[in-house]
Design a protein around this motif. Sequence first.
Motif, PDB file in Angstrom:
ATOM      1  N   ARG A   2      94.734 -39.380 -73.913  1.00  0.00           N
ATOM      2  CA  ARG A   2      94.056 -40.099 -72.832  1.00  0.00           C
ATOM      3  C   ARG A   2      95.068 -40.638 -71.827  1.00  0.00           C
TER       4      ARG A   2
ATOM      5  N   SER B 117      98.305 -51.830 -81.951  1.00  0.00           N
ATOM      6  CA  SER B 117      98.388 -50.493 -82.537  1.00  0.00           C
ATOM      7  C   SER B 117      99.499 -50.364 -83.575  1.00  0.00           C
TER       8      SER B 117
ATOM      9  N   GLY C  23     102.014 -45.674 -81.227  1.00  0.00           N
ATOM     10  CA  GLY C  23     100.953 -46.589 -80.825  1.00  0.00           C
ATOM     11  C   GLY C  23     100.943 -46.909 -79.343  1.00  0.00           C
TER      12      GLY C  23
ATOM     13  N   LEU D 173      92.650 -40.678 -79.529  1.00  0.00           N
ATOM     14  CA  LEU D 173      93.896 -41.402 -79.806  1.00  0.00           C
ATOM     15  C   LEU D 173      94.407 -41.185 -81.221  1.00  0.00           C
TER      16      LEU D 173
ATOM     17  N   ARG E 125      94.253 -56.294 -77.569  1.00  0.00           N
ATOM     18  CA  ARG E 125      93.733 -54.937 -77.408  1.00  0.00           C
ATOM     19  C   ARG E 125      94.030 -54.135 -78.669  1.00  0.00           C
ATOM     20  N   GLY E 126      93.049 -53.353 -79.101  1.00  0.00           N
ATOM     21  CA  GLY E 126      93.266 -52.467 -80.245  1.00  0.00           C
ATOM     22  C   GLY E 126      93.547 -51.077 -79.724  1.00  0.00           C
ATOM     23  N   ALA E 127      92.533 -50.204 -79.803  1.00  0.00           N
ATOM     24  CA  ALA E 127      92.726 -48.848 -79.307  1.00  0.00           C
ATOM     25  C   ALA E 127      92.196 -48.695 -77.876  1.00  0.00           C
ATOM     26  N   GLY E 128      91.555 -49.729 -77.357  1.00  0.00           N
ATOM     27  CA  GLY E 128      91.030 -49.620 -75.989  1.00  0.00           C
ATOM     28  C   GLY E 128      89.870 -48.646 -75.893  1.00  0.00           C
TER      29      GLY E 128
ATOM     30  N   TYR F 222     100.716 -40.617 -80.700  1.00  0.00           N
ATOM     31  CA  TYR F 222     100.091 -41.940 -80.596  1.00  0.00           C
ATOM     32  C   TYR F 222     100.158 -42.634 -81.945  1.00  0.00           C
TER      33      TYR F 222
ATOM     34  N   VAL G 147      98.963 -55.611 -77.752  1.00  0.00           N
ATOM     35  CA  VAL G 147      98.370 -54.400 -78.308  1.00  0.00           C
ATOM     36  C   VAL G 147      98.685 -54.332 -79.808  1.00  0.00           C
TER      37      VAL G 147
ATOM     38  N   GLU H  13      99.797 -46.008 -75.494  1.00  0.00           N
ATOM     39  CA  GLU H  13      98.815 -45.280 -74.694  1.00  0.00           C
ATOM     40  C   GLU H  13      99.463 -44.121 -73.911  1.00  0.00           C
TER      41      GLU H  13
END
Lengths: 477, 454, 433
Positions: C51, A90, C44, C34, A68-71, C40, A88, C46
Amino acid sequence: MDSKIIRALEEILGKQSVLSAREDLMMYEYDGSIEVARPDVVVFPRTTQDVVRIVQLANRHQVPITGRGAGTGLSGGALARQGGILTVFSRMNKILEIDIENQRAVVQPGVVNLDITRAVEHAGFYFAPDPSSQKSCTIGGNVAENAGGPHTLLYGITTNHVLGLEVVMPSGEVLRVGGKTLDTPGYDLTGLLVGSEGTLAIVTEVTVKLTRLPEATKTLLAIYETVDDATETVAEITARAITPAACEFMDGWTLRVVEAWVHAGFPLDSAAVLLIEVDGLREAIEAQAAEILDVCKLHRAREVRVAKDSKERELLWKGRKNAFGAVGRLSPSYYVQDGVIPRTKLPATLREIDVIGKKYGFEIGNIFHAGDGNLHPIILFDPRDRGQYERAVAAAGEIMAHCIAVGGSITGEHGVGFEKSELMPLMFTEADLDAMRGVRHAFNPAGLLNPGKIFPFGKGCGEVRVQPFPITPATPL
Amino acid sequence: MSPATSISLSRLREISGAAHVVEDPAQLTAFEIDGLRPTAAVAPASVDELAEIIRFAASEQLALVPCGGRTKLAMGMPPARFDIAVSSARLNRVLAFDPGDLTLGVEAGISIAALNAQLAEKGQFLPLRVAFEDSATIGGIIATNSSSPLRHAFGGPRDYVLGMEFVTGEGFPTKSGGRVVKSVAGYDIHKLLIGSLGTLGVITRVNFKTFPLPPAQRTFVASFAAPEPVLAFCRALAQSVLQPWLVEVVDPAAAAVLSSDAYRLPAGKWCVVTAACGKPSIVERHARDLPGFAERAQAAEFVALSDAQKSSLLGRVREFPRHARDASPAATLVRFSVLPTQIPALLSRMRQIAEQNQLPLAMLVRASGFIFAALMPPEKNADTLRRLTAAAQEFFRAADDSSARAMIEWCPSELKRELSVWGPPRDDLALMRSLKNEFDPRGILSPGRFHGGL
Amino acid sequence: MTATPTTRPLKGFSGDDKPLWDDYARCVHCGLCLNHCPTYRLWGMEADSPRGRIRQMLLVDQGQLELGDSFVTHIDRCLDCRACETACPSGVEYGKLVEFTRAQIEQQHPRGLFSRLAREAFFRHLLPFPRRISTAARLAKIYQRWGFAAFARATGILKLLGLDARERLMPRIDDKFFFSELGKTFPAQGQRRARVAFFAGCIAQVTFTQLNEATIRVLTANGCEVVVPNGQLCCGALAVHAGVRDVARDLARNNLEAFLRESFDAVITNAAGCGSTLKEYPQLFHEGDAEYPKAIAFQKKMRDVTEFLAELGLAAPLKELPLRVTYQDSCHLAHGQRIREAPRKLIRAIPGIELVEMFRADDCCGSAGIYNVTETAASMEILAEKMRSAAATKAPVIVTANPGCLLQLRAGAALHGTKQEVLHVVELLDRAL
């Protein structure tokens, strides 16, 4: 999930790079699509070696692993459909090398698309693929889904700009395919991996091509009284082989939504507009713009505006690139499709979409890459009304069937993901799918990488899948 | 003739009709690869026939090599086994041409010349200006990933092939990609088939994006005394906003090969051939700006060619492999994929290698990152073959040292006993092998011709 | 999926001041926000993105997520810089959502004793009371001036306590406090072009007296009669951001009275953070409340000083200042009030000034009200990035539009040795007078 696996992951990556609490996992059960699936554990690698060790562990325990990157994806590609480890990227977001002379950059998968351009524009270059989410989406995700964007009409999609990859194979082996050079002899594994939706290998490094910024750009806004006039313009621009850099369609309904936010001066009383951009040499764009103007007038454009400066141009594009999001102003949920049709079939197809909308009782918005024939019908629904949701999915299925019937595709740039996996048999025979399964088997024999994507679960039927929608409203007190 | 062979022949006759099966050994010489002659050649009339032939071959473990215009059968390694040549001669139709959509679907056996002539009627073309243009077929061009000077502006087939249909080694008609200009549904298996030399499947249909023919074009030649300024010129051009359709660098030896009575490149000079195409105003702009680039790079001369001169020169640039092979009985042509900044060093190293091995060398450079180096000994004998082998091996090493990739496109068959034309094995070989196994589990499609003995 | 449905029902949000479906359901989880979110970008994760935070609100509201430590941590970590609002195509009013969420946390979530006491003292017993601010400031001045500060720094005690970064962020207490100016009227120079009320702030009155004076000088020089109404109190911004909405509401009531007593062409503030809350006073009340129409009337008068001057046009002649400067957007000006051009226009109006844009000028500097004190480590990382961008412009002066940002950037310049001076837009204008 076995707590041993989680502990092992924590040992590999450190506690701060592993999430396993329920409330943390809930943050990774959604993306830009309407799908939902919760992973069992979320990890944040920083290096290729981290990824290798994660994959080896997954392998040992036969646990699914999904990247997954930024989703921001729109097909559920970055969701752990069968649970397992969600990797992820990120924090794996360094630009490793910029080579202006050779027009190449080497980046980690978590680098944000637009950040590549930001890093090289001072030298007069940019990274051409420009998905609408380019301010947030990552290269890893772009590679997985083979992302497109408005300007891919002239410049091509992600695959045309990726030359080499470093990948971690499901076995844990690190492999380099392609390279910085063009047309490396041997099977084009890079070409195969781009767009494979993370089901073949995990990309840990990407070598991209940089494109020279054009000398000049001209952005036109053609305004129409009817949808037909606009789509016929596109068909004729294509037939005359003018090929602008971008040619985008927005219908009146979407325009009004977008205008409320950007105030770009989109005409509120029109039925449709085309946002057309030409770029290249000054001489070229003047000639192209004149030709386009001719075609627009021929097809009864009410007015054709030319953006007078870069500020106005940016505003028009801001409107276009944020259009899907802007729809959120009207409805809490929307379902956006990604079908492609031959450009000669544009006028008829939009009429068909209108008919389908009426049949199911939806107003379907149309905002899409007209120059490519890449449709994005948007169906608004209220997730609190299950009946509405089911009708939305049914209407979308009918639109897709029409796209295939006229020789098109079920996805132009969003990927199949798990949203459209059941639609694949509309386009491909069992033999075609078997060949693809063969490819997957060559890379990913145990099927641990991003399982549940691309391939249909059911055999040979075009049945429409309805997912239980997660967002149920709070019970009124 | 063994009983097994006669069964095969009768089965082939059954499938495609006796008229379309070649059994006469004399006629079969036309299908030889590196001296190996097949037992039969067959030309199926449909995908179904082809699939049936392949299923039959698979069941009998007969090795097939697909062929079209047979212009490039000498590429790659000799097949490990060679029983049947499958000709695409009867699969040569345009299946779908939608000029309004700029998309095209053709069978693999159509020749590029015939196809481009048909497209030209609607003012369109495919940017595949490749060697052996008169008889090369789409299937062969794609299977060998033939290079075109127009790659500079259009990219390679991977950039404009939209989808393909092919028959796998198990005889399944299969497709990937789509017919529209954009589709990301499923794996891009067709990308694997580009340059796969018939080892994964037999291509039956290729879907393309087509392009408009330019209303105007002009070709220019800048000549220089030495290689360094030539390459400086190319680099400056690459960093500029100009958009020439091709930029080809010709060394003095190649200049001799490419010269004809109709147009003679300046003798003893390094030349850059560029072409500007499109609307007259765009061509004008290039005509205006390019001399400045040439001057800044200290060109000896800069000229625009007449139409006749242009046709001669570009035709010969396109046919460079053919002319190099005509000029030497043991011509060995090596293709390098290389980063533009590495080109100067690699060129000088190659010249050293050729000199040390006393071999004449002609080089054509595609500025976007290819070198075509032709070693052209005046005769073929044990000594020249030995020197060719040595030079080729050093070329591979030189490529390695400059992070380039090399492959021998053409060479005498004898050389293939000494080395692999694909160069040293690469680390993705194991993966390529498993892919090969998926598509051709019985190993009947062009066995042994590809990289790593695939 | 391995989601285990929670067995015991969760309570979710309740009462007044809570995020509403109509507001949070606007989020279509496209993710365009993001990369605009400082936290974020930092981590990094979520859960620390707009969001993700909205998703958590939704989950809490639907009883699927506990209003507990995890939720509170992620909401606490939000800078409330509202950069996501600028990025959001769906028009999600994130600032409002997070402020309502904090109000819920304030009502429902028991915090640790120390944190509770500190919050009580600060929001309820200090900010609303000018005299207490003044007393506290005098004590702080003793610390700063009598050598204690130097002593503390030299001995490394602060470092030991982990307070060194925070200490650097502590504003220098003014020699003279601005409280003495309350109730005064400053006549316009030359022809009167407008009559305005000046909002003086709370802590700013003991730490930014010079800025306030400069603001008055610039306004009067440009033909404004400036009144500093008596009886005005803290705007309540910090309380709103922290979810202490009852205090904020009381302060708002008081200020509505103080500023609507007389008729002015505008009410002016030089603090973007205050301005943003002042303009949003209507959000503190229901449409039926008696205060609501007043809050609307007040909102219409409320102007940031840069916004007002840019609108009015500069009349005072300006000296040449041959200076290269860069402008840092204050979040609550750029994202909260959507004012980007006005301060830049004013800066460019000064002859000889060269304005160089820094990379991501509208990213938060990490000050964010009292964020630099409550979430110091994150704040310092964000600041480090900001100082790199600022230093890259090679401008000796950073200009901004909010006292909090001034403090933070000054600390940044000192910590990172960029040798850059940090000025408010009006301070720069004042120099050119």
